[in-house]
Design a protein around this motif. Structure first.
Motif, PDB file in Angstrom:
ATOM      1  N   ALA A 211       0.838  -1.214   0.000  1.00  0.00           N
ATOM      2  CA  ALA A 211       0.000   0.000   0.000  1.00  0.00           C
ATOM      3  C   ALA A 211       0.866   1.254   0.000  1.00  0.00           C
ATOM      4  CB  ALA A 211      -0.943  -0.020   1.206  1.00  0.00           C
ATOM      5  N   LEU A 212       2.005   1.183   0.698  1.00  0.00           N
ATOM      6  CA  LEU A 212       2.921   2.343   0.708  1.00  0.00           C
ATOM      7  C   LEU A 212       3.456   2.622  -0.692  1.00  0.00           C
ATOM      8  CD1 LEU A 212       5.285   2.100   3.807  1.00  0.00           C
ATOM      9  CD2 LEU A 212       3.382   3.684   3.445  1.00  0.00           C
ATOM     10  N   GLU A 213       3.745   1.544  -1.402  1.00  0.00           N
ATOM     11  CA  GLU A 213       4.261   1.730  -2.778  1.00  0.00           C
ATOM     12  C   GLU A 213       3.210   2.380  -3.661  1.00  0.00           C
ATOM     13  OE1 GLU A 213       5.691  -2.073  -4.187  1.00  0.00           O
ATOM     14  OE2 GLU A 213       7.045  -2.143  -2.460  1.00  0.00           O
ATOM     15  N   ARG A 214       1.944   2.014  -3.439  1.00  0.00           N
ATOM     16  CA  ARG A 214       0.881   2.591  -4.272  1.00  0.00           C
ATOM     17  C   ARG A 214       0.559   4.025  -3.862  1.00  0.00           C
ATOM     18  NH1 ARG A 214      -2.658  -0.911  -7.003  1.00  0.00           N
ATOM     19  NH2 ARG A 214      -3.297   1.017  -8.011  1.00  0.00           N
ATOM     20  N   GLY A 215       0.662   4.313  -2.558  1.00  0.00           N
ATOM     21  CA  GLY A 215       0.198   5.617  -2.047  1.00  0.00           C
ATOM     22  C   GLY A 215       1.220   6.732  -2.132  1.00  0.00           C
ATOM     23  N   GLY A 216       2.488   6.373  -2.199  1.00  0.00           N
ATOM     24  CA  GLY A 216       3.518   7.425  -2.237  1.00  0.00           C
ATOM     25  C   GLY A 216       3.877   7.886  -0.836  1.00  0.00           C
ATOM     26  N   ALA A 217       4.584   9.007  -0.790  1.00  0.00           N
ATOM     27  CA  ALA A 217       5.164   9.487   0.477  1.00  0.00           C
ATOM     28  C   ALA A 217       4.172   9.440   1.646  1.00  0.00           C
ATOM     29  CB  ALA A 217       5.649  10.913   0.290  1.00  0.00           C
TER      30      ALA A 217
END
Ligand code: GSH
Length: 221
Positions: A211-217
């Motif tokens: 999810a972090l990879e999809r959501g960005g910073a």
């Protein structure tokens, strides 16, 4: 496909995480906060009258408010996953945390942010006055409230492995944001071993990482 109107560095990270835990396909429509005010861009107002994130669209259905989004996704696609059975003690705890995260935990965390920011943004001449008002509000009201909430979380995690029992549920996803924001501005994780363990466990989940990879910073991970 489910569309997520996602603001960077925000609560809507939880929705991406839940979608990853459920293994659903989704599209992320990104919005960037204003660098100085940290507010959402006006384009979000075209999606929902409050102009806030998260909002999801699923076919003709539009849902705003994180807790409502979580309930919608679990009801529609969960098939009983990530929630305890209704009518059980864990089921009642689940409902409690689902509402508590935004209804009770976030208001004092938001106040902490606002009162910490106010003096920095005040005109030079008013700075000493604003500083003293903000410090009083923090000392007399906000910080004691936060101590109570954080102590409560730490003690609840002593009752069971996760917030709503011994299984990981969407209540833990809802509580992730208050706990992460709290560790950032309201407590020292080194002094709260159960909260620290909670953060370590959620941050290690493969779905959280995806999810972090999809959501960005996201500054709380
Ligand atoms: N209780 C709401 C809060 C929504 C909310 O305040 N979202 C923030 C993201 S952390 C936002 O959009 N802030 C930008 C702004 O207020 O302009 C929810 O959980 O959906």
């Amino acid at each position: 496909m489910i569309k997520v109107h996602h603001l960077n560095d925000s609560r809507s990270q939880r929705v991406l995480w839940l979608l990853e835990e459920l293994g659903l396909d989704y599209e992320v429509i990104r919005y960037e906060r204003d660098a100085s005010s940290r507010l959402a861009p006006p384009e979000l107002l075209a999606i929902h009258p409050l102009g806030k994130s998260p909002v999801i669209e699923d076919g003709g259905v539009k849902v705003a408010e994180t807790g409502a989004v979580v309930e919608y996704l679990l009801e529609t696609y969960g098939a009983g996953r990530l929630r305890p059975a209704a009518g059980t003690e864990d089921g009642r705890r689940f409902t409690y945390w689902l509402h508590y995260a935004e209804g009770s935990a976030m208001p004092p965390l938001l106040l902490k942010l606002v009162f910490a920011m106010l003096p920095r943004r005040a005109p030079a001449l008013l700075k000493p006055l604003v500083n003293s008002i903000a410090a009083k509000a923090l000392k007399s009201f906000v910080d004691p409230q936060l101590r109570t909430h954080v102590g409560f979380w730490e003690s609840e995690l002593g009752r069971s492995e996760w917030f709503a029992g011994d299984q990981f549920t969407a209540a833990d996803i809802m509580m992730s944001f208050p706990v992460e924001a709290g560790a950032d501005r309201a407590f020292d994780a080194a002094t709260k071993p159960r909260l620290k363990a909670f953060l370590d466990k959620i941050h290690a989940r493969p779905a959280y990482r995806r999810a972090l990879e999809r959501g960005g910073a996201y500054s709380y991970a």
